[in-house]
Motif scaffolding. Sequence first.
Motif, PDB file in Angstrom:
ATOM      1  N   TYR A 109       0.831  -1.205   0.000  1.00  0.00           N
ATOM      2  CA  TYR A 109       0.000   0.000   0.000  1.00  0.00           C
ATOM      3  C   TYR A 109       0.863   1.252   0.000  1.00  0.00           C
ATOM      4  O   TYR A 109       0.473   2.287  -0.543  1.00  0.00           O
ATOM      5  N   ALA A 110       2.047   1.176   0.580  1.00  0.00           N
ATOM      6  CA  ALA A 110       2.943   2.324   0.614  1.00  0.00           C
ATOM      7  C   ALA A 110       3.513   2.655  -0.772  1.00  0.00           C
ATOM      8  O   ALA A 110       4.140   3.701  -0.945  1.00  0.00           O
ATOM      9  N   SER A 111       3.285   1.799  -1.745  1.00  0.00           N
ATOM     10  CA  SER A 111       3.762   2.042  -3.109  1.00  0.00           C
ATOM     11  C   SER A 111       2.918   3.083  -3.830  1.00  0.00           C
ATOM     12  O   SER A 111       3.253   3.486  -4.945  1.00  0.00           O
ATOM     13  N   LEU A 112       1.826   3.503  -3.198  1.00  0.00           N
ATOM     14  CA  LEU A 112       0.955   4.558  -3.714  1.00  0.00           C
ATOM     15  C   LEU A 112       0.452   4.282  -5.136  1.00  0.00           C
ATOM     16  O   LEU A 112       0.399   5.172  -5.980  1.00  0.00           O
ATOM     17  N   GLY A 113       0.097   3.023  -5.393  1.00  0.00           N
ATOM     18  CA  GLY A 113      -0.469   2.677  -6.691  1.00  0.00           C
ATOM     19  C   GLY A 113       0.562   2.346  -7.759  1.00  0.00           C
ATOM     20  O   GLY A 113       0.180   2.056  -8.889  1.00  0.00           O
ATOM     21  N   TRP A 114       1.829   2.405  -7.432  1.00  0.00           N
ATOM     22  CA  TRP A 114       2.883   2.047  -8.375  1.00  0.00           C
ATOM     23  C   TRP A 114       3.393   0.652  -8.053  1.00  0.00           C
ATOM     24  O   TRP A 114       3.661   0.321  -6.900  1.00  0.00           O
ATOM     25  N   LYS A 115       3.556  -0.166  -9.066  1.00  0.00           N
ATOM     26  CA  LYS A 115       4.083  -1.507  -8.873  1.00  0.00           C
ATOM     27  C   LYS A 115       5.572  -1.420  -8.554  1.00  0.00           C
ATOM     28  O   LYS A 115       6.306  -0.653  -9.178  1.00  0.00           O
ATOM     29  N   GLU A 116       6.027  -2.207  -7.588  1.00  0.00           N
ATOM     30  CA  GLU A 116       7.444  -2.294  -7.249  1.00  0.00           C
ATOM     31  C   GLU A 116       7.892  -3.738  -7.452  1.00  0.00           C
ATOM     32  O   GLU A 116       7.164  -4.669  -7.124  1.00  0.00           O
ATOM     33  N   VAL A 117       9.080  -3.896  -8.010  1.00  0.00           N
ATOM     34  CA  VAL A 117       9.607  -5.232  -8.276  1.00  0.00           C
ATOM     35  C   VAL A 117      11.052  -5.345  -7.800  1.00  0.00           C
ATOM     36  O   VAL A 117      11.786  -4.351  -7.742  1.00  0.00           O
ATOM     37  N   LEU A 118      11.438  -6.558  -7.473  1.00  0.00           N
ATOM     38  CA  LEU A 118      12.822  -6.909  -7.162  1.00  0.00           C
ATOM     39  C   LEU A 118      13.217  -8.093  -8.037  1.00  0.00           C
ATOM     40  O   LEU A 118      12.352  -8.856  -8.475  1.00  0.00           O
ATOM     41  N   GLY A 119      14.515  -8.225  -8.260  1.00  0.00           N
ATOM     42  CA  GLY A 119      15.007  -9.353  -9.044  1.00  0.00           C
ATOM     43  C   GLY A 119      14.990 -10.630  -8.228  1.00  0.00           C
ATOM     44  O   GLY A 119      15.357 -10.626  -7.057  1.00  0.00           O
ATOM     45  N   GLY A 120      14.569 -11.724  -8.846  1.00  0.00           N
ATOM     46  CA  GLY A 120      14.537 -13.031  -8.205  1.00  0.00           C
ATOM     47  C   GLY A 120      15.597 -13.952  -8.785  1.00  0.00           C
ATOM     48  O   GLY A 120      16.748 -13.548  -8.968  1.00  0.00           O
TER      49      GLY A 120
END
Length: 136
Positions: A39-50
Amino acid sequence: MAKMVLLAAFVSIGGNDLSSYARKAEVTVEVEDKDVTTYASLGWKEVLGGLKSGELGLEFLQDVAATKIDSIMWPLLGTVVPFVVRLDSAPKSTSNPEWTGSVLVNGWNPIEGSVGDEASVSVGYPTSGAVVRATA
């Protein structure tokens, strides 16, 4: 910016120089993207490398004579073997990097084509473990 035409790439699988059979080589590597959106992403998707993965794609001209490509690749079926690919057959250097690792030889197409086609084999082998880029 330098430009290059692939004229003499080097391809080795399982310690066998297959450059004289290869007419296409492709090393691809990728990283899974993992969604860590909150929810803290404010509507922006966040990704990390797996996890990282790769594939060695090759196209060979087929030769079924004794000691030729079919007799080299057939016994490797189902095994994990080392690979080496360079843009040029010259030794690895800062201007001719080398990609190495291991691949699972998970298939071989001894016959592929239609009437009038050259006898060729297209394969794509998944990497097993790290793919390394070296210049020295």
